[in-house]
Design a protein around this motif. Sequence first.
Motif, mmCIF file in Angstrom:
data_model
loop_
_atom_site.group_PDB
_atom_site.id
_atom_site.type_symbol
_atom_site.label_atom_id
_atom_site.label_comp_id
_atom_site.label_asym_id
_atom_site.label_seq_id
_atom_site.Cartn_x
_atom_site.Cartn_y
_atom_site.Cartn_z
ATOM 1 N N LYS A 71 9.925 -0.294 4.365
ATOM 2 C CA LYS A 71 8.515 -0.197 4.751
ATOM 3 C C LYS A 71 7.865 -1.551 5.020
ATOM 4 C CE LYS A 71 7.840 4.290 4.531
ATOM 5 N NZ LYS A 71 7.417 5.061 5.719
ATOM 6 N N GLY A 72 8.657 -2.620 5.023
ATOM 7 C CA GLY A 72 8.097 -3.906 5.444
ATOM 8 C C GLY A 72 7.731 -4.841 4.315
ATOM 9 N N ASP A 73 7.053 -5.908 4.689
ATOM 10 C CA ASP A 73 6.674 -6.998 3.790
ATOM 11 C C ASP A 73 5.838 -6.470 2.614
ATOM 12 O OD1 ASP A 73 5.280 -9.306 2.711
ATOM 13 O OD2 ASP A 73 5.957 -10.379 4.489
ATOM 14 N N ALA A 74 6.145 -6.950 1.391
ATOM 15 C CA ALA A 74 5.424 -6.468 0.212
ATOM 16 C C ALA A 74 3.953 -6.852 0.228
ATOM 17 C CB ALA A 74 6.093 -7.000 -1.057
ATOM 18 N N SER A 75 3.569 -7.773 1.092
ATOM 19 C CA SER A 75 2.152 -8.132 1.179
ATOM 20 C C SER A 75 1.309 -6.940 1.642
ATOM 21 C CB SER A 75 1.955 -9.307 2.140
ATOM 22 O OG SER A 75 2.268 -8.914 3.457
ATOM 23 N N LEU A 76 1.953 -5.894 2.139
ATOM 24 C CA LEU A 76 1.220 -4.698 2.570
ATOM 25 C C LEU A 76 0.549 -3.983 1.392
ATOM 26 C CD1 LEU A 76 3.753 -3.383 5.221
ATOM 27 C CD2 LEU A 76 1.474 -4.264 5.662
ATOM 28 N N ILE A 77 0.931 -4.363 0.152
ATOM 29 C CA ILE A 77 0.219 -3.840 -1.026
ATOM 30 C C ILE A 77 -1.249 -4.297 -1.006
ATOM 31 C CG2 ILE A 77 0.047 -4.069 -3.541
ATOM 32 C CD1 ILE A 77 3.063 -4.113 -3.685
ATOM 33 N N HIS A 78 -1.462 -5.479 -0.429
ATOM 34 C CA HIS A 78 -2.807 -6.068 -0.480
ATOM 35 C C HIS A 78 -3.648 -5.607 0.705
ATOM 36 C CE1 HIS A 78 -1.367 -8.647 -3.663
ATOM 37 N NE2 HIS A 78 -0.321 -8.932 -2.916
ATOM 38 N N ARG A 79 -4.095 -4.379 0.635
ATOM 39 C CA ARG A 79 -4.913 -3.846 1.722
ATOM 40 C C ARG A 79 -6.295 -4.492 1.674
ATOM 41 N NH1 ARG A 79 -4.477 0.671 4.794
ATOM 42 N NH2 ARG A 79 -6.415 1.622 5.503
ATOM 43 N N PRO A 80 -6.804 -4.994 2.805
ATOM 44 C CA PRO A 80 -8.104 -5.678 2.785
ATOM 45 C C PRO A 80 -9.249 -4.703 2.512
ATOM 46 C CG PRO A 80 -6.896 -6.151 4.819
ATOM 47 C CD PRO A 80 -6.189 -5.024 4.141
ATOM 48 N N ASP A 81 -10.370 -5.278 2.152
ATOM 49 C CA ASP A 81 -11.593 -4.497 1.916
ATOM 50 C C ASP A 81 -12.189 -4.111 3.267
ATOM 51 O OD1 ASP A 81 -14.030 -3.475 1.282
ATOM 52 O OD2 ASP A 81 -14.848 -5.336 0.446
ATOM 53 N N GLN A 110 15.009 9.598 -0.215
ATOM 54 C CA GLN A 110 16.047 10.580 -0.553
ATOM 55 C C GLN A 110 16.272 10.678 -2.062
ATOM 56 O OE1 GLN A 110 17.558 12.310 2.053
ATOM 57 N NE2 GLN A 110 16.092 11.196 3.320
ATOM 58 N N GLY A 111 15.339 10.106 -2.851
ATOM 59 C CA GLY A 111 15.528 10.130 -4.291
ATOM 60 C C GLY A 111 14.259 10.548 -4.995
ATOM 61 N N ASP A 112 13.740 9.670 -5.847
ATOM 62 C CA ASP A 112 12.569 10.061 -6.643
ATOM 63 C C ASP A 112 11.252 9.733 -5.943
ATOM 64 O OD1 ASP A 112 12.497 7.318 -6.849
ATOM 65 O OD2 ASP A 112 12.159 7.284 -9.008
ATOM 66 N N ARG A 113 11.308 9.299 -4.696
ATOM 67 C CA ARG A 113 10.115 9.021 -3.883
ATOM 68 C C ARG A 113 9.243 7.926 -4.479
ATOM 69 N NH1 ARG A 113 10.198 12.326 0.133
ATOM 70 N NH2 ARG A 113 8.049 12.103 0.796
ATOM 71 N N SER A 114 9.859 7.048 -5.237
ATOM 72 C CA SER A 114 9.111 5.904 -5.756
ATOM 73 C C SER A 114 9.095 4.790 -4.717
ATOM 74 C CB SER A 114 9.757 5.390 -7.048
ATOM 75 O OG SER A 114 11.095 5.015 -6.788
ATOM 76 N N TRP A 115 8.117 3.910 -4.823
ATOM 77 C CA TRP A 115 8.044 2.719 -3.973
ATOM 78 C C TRP A 115 8.493 1.527 -4.799
ATOM 79 C CZ3 TRP A 115 5.587 2.170 1.050
ATOM 80 C CH2 TRP A 115 5.189 3.387 1.614
ATOM 81 N N THR A 119 17.940 -9.929 -5.444
ATOM 82 C CA THR A 119 17.876 -10.612 -6.739
ATOM 83 C C THR A 119 16.919 -9.944 -7.707
ATOM 84 O OG1 THR A 119 16.348 -12.132 -5.649
ATOM 85 C CG2 THR A 119 18.596 -12.898 -5.973
ATOM 86 N N LYS A 120 15.995 -9.115 -7.221
ATOM 87 C CA LYS A 120 15.022 -8.520 -8.128
ATOM 88 C C LYS A 120 14.526 -7.209 -7.539
ATOM 89 C CE LYS A 120 10.971 -10.041 -10.765
ATOM 90 N NZ LYS A 120 9.922 -11.075 -10.823
ATOM 91 N N VAL A 121 14.381 -6.182 -8.412
ATOM 92 C CA VAL A 121 13.830 -4.902 -7.974
ATOM 93 C C VAL A 121 12.767 -4.476 -8.975
ATOM 94 C CG1 VAL A 121 14.338 -2.525 -7.335
ATOM 95 C CG2 VAL A 121 16.088 -4.277 -6.994
ATOM 96 N N GLU A 122 11.560 -4.228 -8.486
ATOM 97 C CA GLU A 122 10.455 -3.811 -9.359
ATOM 98 C C GLU A 122 9.839 -2.539 -8.800
ATOM 99 O OE1 GLU A 122 7.980 -7.745 -9.953
ATOM 100 O OE2 GLU A 122 9.109 -7.810 -8.090
#
Lengths: 416, 95
Positions: free
Chosen positions: B19-29, B61-66, B79-82
């Motif tokens: 789904k792309g760059d993790a910065s997409l978590i930071h949705r602007p106001d 295809q699994g638990d639908r977690s992000w 190297t890291k999965v969160e």
Amino acid sequence: MRYSGFAVLKEALTGHRGWGPAWRDASPQNAYDFVIIGGGGHGLATAYYLAKEFRQSRIAVLEKGWIGGGNVGRNTTIIRSNYLLDGNQPFYEFSLKLWEGLEQELNYNAMVSQRGILNLIHTDAQRDAFIRRGNAMILNGADAELLSTEQIKQRYPFLNTENARFPIKGGLAQHRGGTVRHDAVAWGYARAADQQGVDIIQNCEVTGFRIENGTCIGVETSRGFIGAKKVAACVAGSSSRLMAKAEMRLPIESHVLQAFVSEGLKPLLPGVITFGAGHFYCSQSDKGGLVFGGDLDGYNSYAQRGNLPVVEDVCEGGMAIFPNLGRARLLRMWGGIMDMSMDGSPIIDRTHINGLYFNGGWCYGGFKATPASGFAYAHLLATDTPHPTATAYGFDRFATGHMIDEKGQGNQPNLH
Amino acid sequence: MIIDHPLLGPRDAAEFVYKGDASLIHRPDWQADDAAAAFHEYGYLRDNPAGLHRELWFHEQGDRSWLVVTRDTTTHEITKVELARDVARTEGRSK
């Protein structure tokens, strides 16, 4: 020297001692009018058309490795202009016209072979979409012909037209499409540009831009500072890395696209075919190898190698229409790094920094665009106005909403 | 590629959707004065680094977690999965 039948005969009779290098191994001068970063197909074509059509002098092409060693050496050699949207179709048709005259223009045998391309149809909805596309192509001066299943069977008797899930219900053919020898494109443009006085400087990596008061005055390189009135970035695949040195963020992600070639076979596939239901395309090289590919791996990558799930997916797509592919052994596979733009279409534009220009975001359609990309970029560099066929390729289309989304899939690069 | 899911253990990457760059978590106001510019940047512009890259993977295809996966784009090494949920909470974005 000019290449000709007479020259070949003369060299054959005198022991091939007269062939010289096709281009000079130039050393960088202190300053140029134009510095083009990237010695791939697009960069070399830009230099050639800039020197020839727009009569500009003092041009250098800087390449960090050897020319033609990047994406132009990693593609599947197909040329076509079967696009739908207004922003794209005239540009790719212009490109196909340049391909048609390329060898005479460059005095170089690039093995331009208009063997035709056929997009297969598997559903009624897809037929409607391809009829619309064919009409758009014809309206823009390109050629297109809708073929029936019977016509396809005559031409390609080995295709699996009766596949239960993806029966072949017809196809959209562009007979002027085909293939070109990709290495020869880079070499031909390099030779022709060199003859116009362009300095082609290899093993010269750009390490930074010198920007003063919002104007780019040159580039820092591994061989020292090179001044330039105009600097033109043209390094698709590495665009983000290069432009980050000018503190620019681009609407681009880098993705890996794999391609494959089988062992050499006797002539089997006269033209290029594409599997419309999934994504698979295949042609046969002049050496006999089946050259094919499919979708991107789908996540950011600079690795120049792919992963196995996509190998499986591409081969499944191939087997669905082309069952005898399963008897051919795979000779090799490779991955090229694609500049995937957010709408799947390219960018040829000025940047907000004076004197710094950008060409990139070719997604996986860069090879067929090579001549028109070079011509349009040269036009932009020489005149500061976009070429008439490339007016839609600006950066601002993402801000204004005028995206050119051929596949209608939205702003996620891995979907294009 | 194997993604070591924090709850489910090692999983084939083919189960996931990128789904792309993790910065997409930071949705602007969307009510801010500069919302148009901020959304242009959020929607279209990317750092696109060669090297370590934090990115979103959806376990469709699994638990639908992000998940937020830290991966090297030059080697494909993870190297890291969160859990994206934990990343967002750490940054004070959720209850």
